[in-house]
Design a protein around this motif. Structure first.
Motif, PDB file in Angstrom:
ATOM      1  N   GLN A 123     -12.500   3.089   8.086  1.00 53.45           N
ATOM      2  CA  GLN A 123     -10.924   2.605   7.688  1.00 53.45           C
ATOM      3  C   GLN A 123     -10.401   4.339   7.406  1.00 53.45           C
ATOM      4  OE1 GLN A 123     -12.160  -0.131   4.517  1.00 53.45           O
ATOM      5  NE2 GLN A 123     -12.042   1.554   2.620  1.00 53.45           N
ATOM      6  N   ARG A 124      -9.042   3.991   6.228  1.00 49.94           N
ATOM      7  CA  ARG A 124      -8.672   5.541   5.658  1.00 49.94           C
ATOM      8  C   ARG A 124      -8.696   5.252   4.647  1.00 49.94           C
ATOM      9  NH1 ARG A 124      -1.980   6.778   6.802  1.00 49.94           N
ATOM     10  NH2 ARG A 124      -2.477   7.952   4.560  1.00 49.94           N
ATOM     11  N   ASN A 174       1.449   1.743  15.354  1.00 51.95           N
ATOM     12  CA  ASN A 174       0.504   0.544  14.361  1.00 51.95           C
ATOM     13  C   ASN A 174       0.594   0.441  12.785  1.00 51.95           C
ATOM     14  OD1 ASN A 174      -0.105   3.167  13.993  1.00 51.95           O
ATOM     15  ND2 ASN A 174      -2.249   2.423  13.875  1.00 51.95           N
ATOM     16  N   TYR A 175       1.208   1.645  12.465  1.00 51.47           N
ATOM     17  CA  TYR A 175       1.733   1.887  10.614  1.00 51.47           C
ATOM     18  C   TYR A 175       2.550   2.452  10.619  1.00 51.47           C
ATOM     19  CZ  TYR A 175      -2.933   0.429   9.162  1.00 51.47           C
ATOM     20  OH  TYR A 175      -4.036  -0.191   8.624  1.00 51.47           O
ATOM     21  N   ARG A 223       1.135  -1.279  -0.206  1.00 51.19           N
ATOM     22  CA  ARG A 223       0.145   0.327  -0.117  1.00 51.19           C
ATOM     23  C   ARG A 223       0.795   1.422   0.044  1.00 51.19           C
ATOM     24  NH1 ARG A 223      -4.319   1.678   5.102  1.00 51.19           N
ATOM     25  NH2 ARG A 223      -5.193   3.281   4.275  1.00 51.19           N
ATOM     26  N   GLU A 232       1.593   5.140   7.536  1.00 53.31           N
ATOM     27  CA  GLU A 232       2.001   6.325   7.933  1.00 53.31           C
ATOM     28  C   GLU A 232       3.189   7.289   8.018  1.00 53.31           C
ATOM     29  OE1 GLU A 232      -0.859   6.596  10.954  1.00 53.31           O
ATOM     30  OE2 GLU A 232      -2.050   6.263   9.427  1.00 53.31           O
ATOM     31  N   ARG A 235      -5.741  -0.224  14.992  1.00 56.41           N
ATOM     32  CA  ARG A 235      -5.443   1.116  14.392  1.00 56.41           C
ATOM     33  C   ARG A 235      -6.818   2.365  15.248  1.00 56.41           C
ATOM     34  NH1 ARG A 235      -9.990  -1.122  11.122  1.00 56.41           N
ATOM     35  NH2 ARG A 235      -9.382   0.401   9.469  1.00 56.41           N
ATOM     36  N   CYS A 236      -5.912   3.100  14.225  1.00 59.54           N
ATOM     37  CA  CYS A 236      -6.858   4.604  14.951  1.00 59.54           C
ATOM     38  C   CYS A 236      -8.176   4.647  14.217  1.00 59.54           C
ATOM     39  CB  CYS A 236      -5.872   5.960  15.058  1.00 59.54           C
ATOM     40  SG  CYS A 236      -5.801   5.782  12.603  1.00 59.54           S
ATOM     41  N   THR A 237      -8.444   3.919  13.243  1.00 58.28           N
ATOM     42  CA  THR A 237      -9.739   3.973  12.672  1.00 58.28           C
ATOM     43  C   THR A 237     -11.218   2.502  13.503  1.00 58.28           C
ATOM     44  OG1 THR A 237      -9.008   3.291  11.366  1.00 58.28           O
ATOM     45  CG2 THR A 237      -9.562   5.129  10.813  1.00 58.28           C
TER      46      THR A 237
END
Ligand code: G3H
Length: 541
Positions: A477-478, A188-189, A141, A193, A319-321
């Protein structure tokens, strides 16, 4: 076998219990990048311990996977000096380079980066215990994100490759860099990120100081040569060590122009306050969130349960989301809980390289104990763990706990658990959920599950003024990364997406001249002879 024994036996006894290609030799990272040179650190080092531990007869043995430099204040300031020198008050080769050339440098970086996929994915699995599938997804990604960013920049530049004439003034409007960017991503990413801000910041002509997240450091080791070999000296510089020690001194200089930070609001506030000229600082921040799901009485339960499972528990809920609180209408609460519980029981627990594994060790120190504290608090105030084995944990492996009925006053009602605890609140009137959204300090996203268009429309319109994305019958989700990703209230500052990030790290700047013969002659000569990268009609194909 008792469930606790099953969880315990998911840990390997030693490296021998791990597939050969996934084993990790001890990595001592001494190198760091400053001024285009990979320097060797000769000071103190931090030990990097994996969330994966070894289960031996003597108990759990923490698995040390490597060491990274414990930089000091002087080294951090040297990294900043290098970035300042490369920017050189906007006169440096990088900020004055043509967009097409900068794109070529980043393309070159991407080719080198792709060659390191296996190494980076292995580090993601070992450092933060993301399962292989998600670690690979994160890498791919990120590569796609870079490709799309470059495409978006070409398009942006094409629109700027012409003059406008208004009221006798000739103008050319482009986006120019802002200066030195301090980039820090979340654990986490750690790759995706961080690059979601770093790459747009770089390609827009800024120079960067970059500090890897607290967890997720070694995965950058394979990319250091790629940075060194594809970018001019000083354009990117790395700092390692304890954030509290090395980052405030950078902010205190007042020489950071942009703070790109994804993490906690507490740290973001401290860093912003440390800057002596806050009005000169632009901040691009991704902060906390406690995204609710609101399940209406007519919701399709199959879809709702699948999306809530994914939304609450992908990557263990880190996940922040993630959906971090679920409001369900009392008429379907029992059914919803029963179905979700069955799905949770089917989640495979294990190590990141195990096939089909979903629940993996938690990298944050004492996280299982923290989550257990949330669960015990909720139980003491009237909730139950409704799924079999929910909340059972061994060291870093914590089996998801589905808590019901959750109510105000319980810690988990307010705190962002960022882990595998799923609080479910029953309601009789949807205003319970709406009040929660209104009173929340966060405003990132929410999900509505239901079927009635009139009810959904009636909820969406006002909720759009509370959060920045409302999802229908889908988890929060982002992505897709071309969509804007932001938040209201305490959840974010600035907007990120493939196109928005290019804007976040640049400013519209204008060359203007009265339409006189003299000026027209000067501009013609500059463009015909390609004397400027700003005053230019070159079209990037
Ligand atoms: O941690 C926050 C991430 O931006 C979430 O991204 O929704 O693609 O998992 P995601």
């Amino acid at each position: 076998m008792a469930f606790i024994d099953q969880i315990q036996s998911a840990f390997p006894a030693s490296q021998d219990g791990i597939p050969e290609l996934d084993r990790l030799p001890l990595v001592r990272q001494e190198e760091y990048l400053i001024n285009g040179e990979l320097k060797r650190w000769e000071g103190a080092f931090h030990e990097i311990v994996s969330p994966v531990c070894f289960k031996t007869d003597a108990g759990y043995v923490p698995c040390t996977i490597g060491h990274s430099p414990a930089h000091d204040r002087q080294t951090a300031l040297a990294a900043l000096d290098s970035a300042l020198k490369a920017y050189d008050l906007g006169r440096g080769a990088w900020p004055t380079m043509s967009v097409a050339q900068r794109i070529k440098h980043i393309e070159d970086f991407t080719v080198r980066m792709k060659a390191k996929r296996t190494d980076v994915v292995r580090f993601i699995m070992w450092e933060i215990a993301k399962n292989r599938e998600d670690a690979e997804k994160e890498f791919d990604r990120t590569v796609d994100y870079i490709r799309d960013t470059l495409q978006a920049l070409k398009e942006l530049d094409r629109q700027s490759s012409r003059f406008l004439i208004e009221q006798g003034i000739i103008g050319q409007i482009r986006r120019a860099p802002l200066g030195v960017v301090l980039c820090m991503g979340p654990y986490n990413y750690p790759l995706n990120e961080t690059f979601a801000t770093l790459i747009p910041a770089l390609v827009m002509g800024n120079t960067c100081v970059f500090k890897p997240p607290k967890l997720g450091i070694l995965l950058y080791r394979p990319l250091l040569e790629a940075f060194r070999d594809s970018l001019p000296a000083g354009v990117i510089n790395t700092v390692y060590g304890v954030g509290e020690e090395v980052i405030p001194p950078l902010m205190e200089t007042g020489k950071i122009d942009v703070l790109a930070f994804i993490g906690s609001a507490r740290v973001a506030d401290t860093l912003k306050k440390a800057h002596p000229h806050p009005h000169k600082l632009r901040s691009v921040l991704g902060l906390g969130a406690k995204n609710p799901a609101i399940i209406l009485p007519d919701a399709d339960l199959e879809t709702t349960v699948s999306e809530c499972l994914l939304g609450a528990l992908s990557y263990n809920g880190q996940r922040c989301t993630a959906l971090k609180i679920i409001f369900v209408h009392e008429s379907i609460a029992a059914d919803f809980i029963a179905k979700l519980s069955v799905k949770i029981s089917a989640l495979k627990t294990g190590m990141p390289w195990d096939k089909d594994v979903k629940i993996t060790p938690l990298p944050v120190k004492n996280k299982s104990e923290y989550l257990d504290g949330l669960v015990q608090d909720a139980i003491s105030k009237g909730a139950k763990v409704v799924n079999p084995e929910g909340g059972v944990f061994a060291k870093t492996l914590f089996f998801p706990a589905l808590l019901f009925p959750v109510a105000p006053g319980m810690r988990v009602y307010e705190e962002e658990q960022f882990g595998p605890v799923v609080p479910v609140v029953p309601y009789s009137d949807v205003s319970t959920a709406l009040e929660y959204v209104h009173n929340s300090h966060y405003g990132q996203q929410l999900s509505i599950f239901g079927k009635d268009p009139a009810v959904i429309a009636g909820l969406v319109d006002p909720l759009m003024n509370q959060v920045s994305r409302v999802n229908l019958n889908s988890q929060c989700q982002r992505g897709p990364d071309v969509f804007p990703f932001t938040g209201r209230k305490g959840s974010a500052e600035g907007t990120l997406s493939v196109t928005d990030a290019l804007r976040a790290f640049s400013i519209r700047s204008l060359f203007a001249a009265k339409e006189s013969e003299l000026n027209k002659g000067i501009i013609s000569e500059i463009t015909h002879e390609r004397k400027s990268n700003f005053i230019s009609t070159d079209f990037i194909f």
